[in-house]
Design an enzyme around this catalytic site. Structure first.
Site, PDB file in Angstrom:
ATOM      1  N   SER A  52     -13.641 -13.286   4.687  1.00 16.01           N
ATOM      2  CA  SER A  52     -13.360 -14.616   5.241  1.00 16.01           C
ATOM      3  C   SER A  52     -14.379 -15.643   4.758  1.00 16.01           C
ATOM      4  CB  SER A  52     -13.405 -14.568   6.773  1.00 16.01           C
ATOM      5  OG  SER A  52     -12.520 -13.590   7.277  1.00 16.01           O
TER       6      SER A  52
HETATM    7  N1  SAH Z   1     -13.861  -9.060   8.428  1.00 16.67           N
HETATM    8  C1  SAH Z   1     -13.591  -8.947   7.010  1.00 16.67           C
HETATM    9  C2  SAH Z   1     -12.427  -9.785   6.554  1.00 16.67           C
HETATM   10  C3  SAH Z   1     -11.206  -9.047   6.785  1.00 16.67           C
HETATM   11  S1  SAH Z   1      -9.702  -9.628   6.071  1.00 16.67           S
HETATM   12  C4  SAH Z   1     -14.819  -9.299   6.180  1.00 16.67           C
HETATM   13  O1  SAH Z   1     -15.796  -9.812   6.702  1.00 16.67           O
HETATM   14  O2  SAH Z   1     -14.782  -9.031   4.969  1.00 16.67           O
HETATM   15  C5  SAH Z   1      -8.636  -8.758   7.134  1.00 16.67           C
HETATM   16  C6  SAH Z   1      -8.706  -7.256   7.040  1.00 16.67           C
HETATM   17  O3  SAH Z   1      -7.875  -6.738   8.072  1.00 16.67           O
HETATM   18  C7  SAH Z   1      -8.162  -6.669   5.731  1.00 16.67           C
HETATM   19  O4  SAH Z   1      -9.112  -5.798   5.191  1.00 16.67           O
HETATM   20  C8  SAH Z   1      -6.922  -5.888   6.175  1.00 16.67           C
HETATM   21  O5  SAH Z   1      -6.681  -4.729   5.407  1.00 16.67           O
HETATM   22  C9  SAH Z   1      -7.274  -5.562   7.609  1.00 16.67           C
HETATM   23  N2  SAH Z   1      -6.150  -5.281   8.499  1.00 16.67           N
HETATM   24  C10 SAH Z   1      -4.946  -5.887   8.559  1.00 16.67           C
HETATM   25  N3  SAH Z   1      -4.213  -5.361   9.552  1.00 16.67           N
HETATM   26  C11 SAH Z   1      -4.979  -4.403  10.146  1.00 16.67           C
HETATM   27  C12 SAH Z   1      -4.769  -3.508  11.247  1.00 16.67           C
HETATM   28  N4  SAH Z   1      -3.634  -3.491  11.938  1.00 16.67           N
HETATM   29  N5  SAH Z   1      -5.777  -2.668  11.578  1.00 16.67           N
HETATM   30  C13 SAH Z   1      -6.951  -2.673  10.881  1.00 16.67           C
HETATM   31  N6  SAH Z   1      -7.193  -3.482   9.835  1.00 16.67           N
HETATM   32  C14 SAH Z   1      -6.223  -4.350   9.480  1.00 16.67           C
END
Ligand code: SAH
Length: 204
Positions: A52
């Protein structure tokens, strides 16, 4: 980054600003994109997912008002960066990732930076929360949901706080939900655009 993107835009919590000054964000970015590590936007980490925008990570962490004693659940580990920030602000973090390769990426980044002391990456669908270690004082959801998943509300302590982007696939509001004496209140912290939540609580 901390001065121009965070403090200037109103992030005041000194613990959040310190954590983001100290954690080496470049260590959570794929090698080929590291020159962008401190840029003012999301960065691809593969599998269609992103780390993000720094401001969004800071805002979510600030909205949780952590003091250092909390157990935190993060949904969507991605690079592991936000989990590292939350780990610096709370006692313990469990972060759940649905893409196994990203769970491994996050785990490795957290280990290399020494941020894995109180942060654990779990493979799975975090839309259901992580019941084995519930309840949580705070929950941070890093993917956009059509609605607030009821499992997450159930796994939130009373009192407890959750930050979650809710809305359509293209536009969401970052909701800050507070559970207090059995009541649920919510406010909108900002408008935002996150990658979609996948799995059982995501879009069909
Ligand atoms: N917090 C992260 C950004 C994450 S982007 C950082 O600092 O880099 C969102 C993430 O959520 C992605 O990696 C995606 O694969 C994950 N995601 C999406 N749906 C999900 C779910 N139901 N359970 C766990 N992870 C999920």
């Amino acid at each position: 980054m901390v001065e121009t993107q965070l403090a200037k835009r109103g992030i005041r919590d000194p613990r959040v600003l310190d954590a983001m000054s100290e954690i080496p964000r470049e260590e959570f970015i794929p090698l080929e994109a590291r020159v962008q590590a401190y840029s003012d936007g999301p960065i691809g980490v593969g599998f269609g997912q992103t780390i993000s925008q720094p401001y969004m990570t800071a805002l979510m962490a600030a909205c949780l008002e952590l003091s250092g004693t909390e157990r935190v659940l993060e949904v969507g580990s991605g690079s592991g960066y936000a989990a590292a920030v939350l780990g610096a602000l709370a006692r313990e973090v469990v972060t759940v990732e649905i893409v196994p390769e990203l769970a491994a990426f996050a785990r490795e980044n957290l280990r290399r930076t020494g941020c894995d002391r109180n942060v654990r990456v779990v493979d799975g669908d975090g839309g259901w929360g992580f019941l084995a270690e519930a309840p949580y004082d705070a929950i941070s959801v890093a993917a956009a949901a059509p609605d607030v998943p009821s499992s997450l509300l159930q796994q939130l302590c009373d009192p407890g706080r959750m930050a979650i982007p809710v809305g359509s696939l293209d536009d969401q509001e970052l909701q800050v939900i507070e559970k207090h004496e059995g009541r649920i209140d919510s406010r909108v912290a900002t408008l935002c655009r996150f990658v979609p939540l996948r799995g059982g609580e995501g879009w069909r």
